[in-house]
Design a protein around this motif. Structure first.
Motif, PDB file in Angstrom:
ATOM      1  N   ASP A  57       9.229 -37.156 -40.770  1.00  0.00           N
ATOM      2  CA  ASP A  57       9.377 -37.489 -39.347  1.00  0.00           C
ATOM      3  C   ASP A  57       8.570 -38.744 -39.012  1.00  0.00           C
ATOM      4  OD1 ASP A  57      10.901 -35.249 -38.785  1.00  0.00           O
ATOM      5  OD2 ASP A  57       9.145 -33.995 -38.364  1.00  0.00           O
ATOM      6  N   VAL A  58       9.037 -39.482 -38.018  1.00  0.00           N
ATOM      7  CA  VAL A  58       8.237 -40.572 -37.459  1.00  0.00           C
ATOM      8  C   VAL A  58       7.204 -39.943 -36.528  1.00  0.00           C
ATOM      9  CG1 VAL A  58       8.244 -42.634 -36.000  1.00  0.00           C
ATOM     10  CG2 VAL A  58      10.173 -42.190 -37.531  1.00  0.00           C
ATOM     11  N   LYS A  59       5.924 -40.237 -36.777  1.00  0.00           N
ATOM     12  CA  LYS A  59       4.854 -39.683 -35.938  1.00  0.00           C
ATOM     13  C   LYS A  59       4.529 -40.586 -34.755  1.00  0.00           C
ATOM     14  CE  LYS A  59       3.802 -36.099 -38.597  1.00  0.00           C
ATOM     15  NZ  LYS A  59       4.558 -34.884 -38.300  1.00  0.00           N
ATOM     16  N   GLN A  60       4.786 -41.889 -34.927  1.00  0.00           N
ATOM     17  CA  GLN A  60       4.424 -42.837 -33.868  1.00  0.00           C
ATOM     18  C   GLN A  60       5.224 -44.124 -34.029  1.00  0.00           C
ATOM     19  OE1 GLN A  60       0.297 -44.050 -34.064  1.00  0.00           O
ATOM     20  NE2 GLN A  60       0.550 -45.643 -32.544  1.00  0.00           N
ATOM     21  N   TYR A  61       5.649 -44.697 -32.897  1.00  0.00           N
ATOM     22  CA  TYR A  61       6.227 -46.034 -32.903  1.00  0.00           C
ATOM     23  C   TYR A  61       5.168 -47.016 -32.420  1.00  0.00           C
ATOM     24  CZ  TYR A  61      10.908 -44.128 -33.615  1.00  0.00           C
ATOM     25  OH  TYR A  61      12.015 -43.491 -34.147  1.00  0.00           O
ATOM     26  N   TYR A  62       4.835 -47.966 -33.285  1.00  0.00           N
ATOM     27  CA  TYR A  62       3.855 -48.995 -32.913  1.00  0.00           C
ATOM     28  C   TYR A  62       4.540 -50.058 -32.073  1.00  0.00           C
ATOM     29  CZ  TYR A  62       0.367 -47.203 -36.247  1.00  0.00           C
ATOM     30  OH  TYR A  62      -0.556 -46.428 -36.917  1.00  0.00           O
ATOM     31  N   THR A  63       3.825 -50.624 -31.124  1.00  0.00           N
ATOM     32  CA  THR A  63       4.398 -51.654 -30.249  1.00  0.00           C
ATOM     33  C   THR A  63       4.307 -53.026 -30.922  1.00  0.00           C
ATOM     34  OG1 THR A  63       2.281 -52.160 -29.212  1.00  0.00           O
ATOM     35  CG2 THR A  63       3.585 -50.381 -28.199  1.00  0.00           C
ATOM     36  N   PRO A  64       5.125 -53.983 -30.483  1.00  0.00           N
ATOM     37  CA  PRO A  64       5.006 -55.350 -31.022  1.00  0.00           C
ATOM     38  C   PRO A  64       3.584 -55.906 -30.862  1.00  0.00           C
ATOM     39  CG  PRO A  64       7.051 -55.131 -29.792  1.00  0.00           C
ATOM     40  CD  PRO A  64       6.295 -53.851 -29.572  1.00  0.00           C
ATOM     41  N   GLU A  65       2.899 -55.511 -29.774  1.00  0.00           N
ATOM     42  CA  GLU A  65       1.513 -55.983 -29.554  1.00  0.00           C
ATOM     43  C   GLU A  65       0.581 -55.430 -30.631  1.00  0.00           C
ATOM     44  OE1 GLU A  65       3.963 -56.514 -26.271  1.00  0.00           O
ATOM     45  OE2 GLU A  65       3.436 -54.544 -27.093  1.00  0.00           O
ATOM     46  N   GLN A  66       0.779 -54.157 -30.998  1.00  0.00           N
ATOM     47  CA  GLN A  66      -0.058 -53.574 -32.057  1.00  0.00           C
ATOM     48  C   GLN A  66       0.198 -54.265 -33.399  1.00  0.00           C
ATOM     49  OE1 GLN A  66       1.227 -49.496 -31.070  1.00  0.00           O
ATOM     50  NE2 GLN A  66      -0.929 -48.916 -31.046  1.00  0.00           N
ATOM     51  N   PHE A  67       1.463 -54.591 -33.665  1.00  0.00           N
ATOM     52  CA  PHE A  67       1.768 -55.311 -34.906  1.00  0.00           C
ATOM     53  C   PHE A  67       1.111 -56.694 -34.908  1.00  0.00           C
ATOM     54  CE2 PHE A  67       5.259 -52.196 -35.446  1.00  0.00           C
ATOM     55  CZ  PHE A  67       5.038 -51.876 -36.775  1.00  0.00           C
ATOM     56  N   ALA A  68       1.087 -57.340 -33.747  1.00  0.00           N
ATOM     57  CA  ALA A  68       0.432 -58.657 -33.643  1.00  0.00           C
ATOM     58  C   ALA A  68      -1.065 -58.520 -33.927  1.00  0.00           C
ATOM     59  CB  ALA A  68       0.662 -59.248 -32.255  1.00  0.00           C
ATOM     60  N   MET A  69      -1.673 -57.425 -33.434  1.00  0.00           N
ATOM     61  CA  MET A  69      -3.102 -57.185 -33.690  1.00  0.00           C
ATOM     62  C   MET A  69      -3.352 -56.949 -35.186  1.00  0.00           C
ATOM     63  SD  MET A  69      -3.830 -54.749 -30.405  1.00  0.00           S
ATOM     64  CE  MET A  69      -5.402 -54.057 -30.939  1.00  0.00           C
ATOM     65  N   LEU A  70      -2.430 -56.227 -35.845  1.00  0.00           N
ATOM     66  CA  LEU A  70      -2.591 -55.977 -37.286  1.00  0.00           C
ATOM     67  C   LEU A  70      -2.476 -57.285 -38.072  1.00  0.00           C
ATOM     68  CD1 LEU A  70      -0.631 -52.609 -37.712  1.00  0.00           C
ATOM     69  CD2 LEU A  70      -3.100 -52.956 -38.012  1.00  0.00           C
ATOM     70  N   LYS A  71      -1.566 -58.161 -37.648  1.00  0.00           N
ATOM     71  CA  LYS A  71      -1.444 -59.469 -38.315  1.00  0.00           C
ATOM     72  C   LYS A  71      -2.762 -60.227 -38.206  1.00  0.00           C
ATOM     73  CE  LYS A  71       0.995 -63.896 -38.198  1.00  0.00           C
ATOM     74  NZ  LYS A  71       1.804 -64.031 -39.397  1.00  0.00           N
ATOM     75  N   GLU A  72      -3.343 -60.204 -37.016  1.00  0.00           N
ATOM     76  CA  GLU A  72      -4.622 -60.887 -36.776  1.00  0.00           C
ATOM     77  C   GLU A  72      -5.726 -60.314 -37.665  1.00  0.00           C
ATOM     78  OE1 GLU A  72      -7.255 -61.334 -32.869  1.00  0.00           O
ATOM     79  OE2 GLU A  72      -5.111 -61.524 -32.460  1.00  0.00           O
ATOM     80  N   GLU A  73      -5.770 -58.982 -37.748  1.00  0.00           N
ATOM     81  CA  GLU A  73      -6.779 -58.312 -38.599  1.00  0.00           C
ATOM     82  C   GLU A  73      -6.615 -58.736 -40.061  1.00  0.00           C
ATOM     83  OE1 GLU A  73      -9.351 -56.563 -37.942  1.00  0.00           O
ATOM     84  OE2 GLU A  73      -9.097 -55.870 -35.884  1.00  0.00           O
ATOM     85  N   GLY A  74      -5.356 -58.816 -40.508  1.00  0.00           N
ATOM     86  CA  GLY A  74      -5.092 -59.205 -41.893  1.00  0.00           C
ATOM     87  C   GLY A  74      -5.508 -60.646 -42.167  1.00  0.00           C
TER      88      GLY A  74
END
Length: 295
Positions: A247-264
């Motif tokens: 099952d999908v437990k959570q849908y991440y938002t585009p903003e959260q993905f942008a934050m992960l890119k920044e962290e990386g």
């Protein structure tokens, strides 16, 4: 018994279907794959970007058949006991890549734990076949873990792919639940060995989010990848291929993905592709440029 309601898919995951010339490109590539009896991970794994990528005349070839010896709980590829080992396949992949006029060719496979070398020699021959026909086309391979067999990895590295990709898929705590047979630490070890065998070849790995991981576990996975000098990371949203899968437990938002890119990027990756529909080979032709620009 009441069934648990599944999460509603958010707007940003809606996919636009191709039209006009884009549709023609998609149809042409599909017909060509059929005529050469080739498989693509785009179709077998139900990739959400298939129309965009095929419309742009890029595809990820899946070699060694379409039956995987593993049954990972996130993956739509058929599992079972493979019957085929097609020694002519590398040449047909090269022909198709030439016909498509590819500048960057991505080659992956099902896991073939039934073969002594896990299919490494077919990977190497496919790299060489593409290079013979298209010397200016860069070649990326997305390999399984070969059950930790270093000789198999060496066979692939000696064929000198432009990028060596092996996916972690998820964070350490979720790894045994999400993947079949593959081990988190063994995957890190493979990426570390790749660098020892060929320090100049950029390495890449991918995880999907939304299977039950915590934010700090994603960051720890980034740290683990950087500790083995992994150059490129891709992060995308897990989408459930069928009701039988996780099952999908959570849908991440585009903003959260942008934050992960920044962290990386803060951690020193040469390139991070992070977004809801990102998959391991999405925009791969741009990633290879970014990787070599920093080398």
């Amino acid at each position: 018994m009441a069934t648990k309601p599944s999460l509603r898919k958010p707007e940003w995951l809606k996919i636009k279907l191709p039209a006009g010339e884009d549709y023609d490109n998609v149809k042409e590539i599909k017909d060509m794959m059929r005529s050469k009896t080739l498989h693509t991970v785009c179709e077998e794994a139900k990739c959400p970007n298939i129309h965009e990528c095929w419309a742009n005349r890029t595809a990820t070839f899946m070699i060694l058949g379409d039956i995987c010896t593993r049954a990972c709980r996130f993956c739509a590829v058929k599992s079972g006991l493979p019957t085929e080992l097609d020694l002519q396949e590398p040449e047909r992949v090269a022909e198709a890549a030439e016909q498509m006029g590819l500048r960057h060719c991505v080659i992956t496979s099902v896991a073939r734990d039934d073969l002594a070398d896990g299919g490494a020699s077919i990977f190497a021959e496919t790299i060489r076949a593409v290079r013979r026909r298209m010397p200016f086309c860069s070649v990326e391979v997305l390999i399984p873990d070969f059950m930790g067999n270093e000789d198999s990895l060496r066979i692939v590295m000696e064929a000198k792919p432009d990028i060596l990709n092996h996916n972690m898929e998820t964070v350490e705590r979720m790894s045994d639940r999400v993947r079949s047979k593959a081990k988190y630490r063994r995957s890190l070890e493979l990426l570390a060995r790749s660098k020892k065998l060929a320090p100049a070849i950029p390495t890449k790995s991918s995880i999907m989010v939304g299977v039950g991981e915590e934010w700090d576990e994603i960051l720890r996975t980034m740290d683990d990848l950087r500790a083995v000098d992994c150059d490129i990371m891709t992060i995308g949203q897990y989408l459930q291929p069928t009701k039988q899968h996780l099952d999908v437990k959570q849908y991440y938002t585009p903003e959260q993905f942008a934050m992960l890119k920044e962290e990386g990027m803060k951690r020193g990756f040469r390139h991070v592709e992070s977004g809801p529909l990102v998959r391991s080979s999405y925009h791969a032709h741009e990633q290879v440029k970014a990787a070599h620009a920093h080398s």
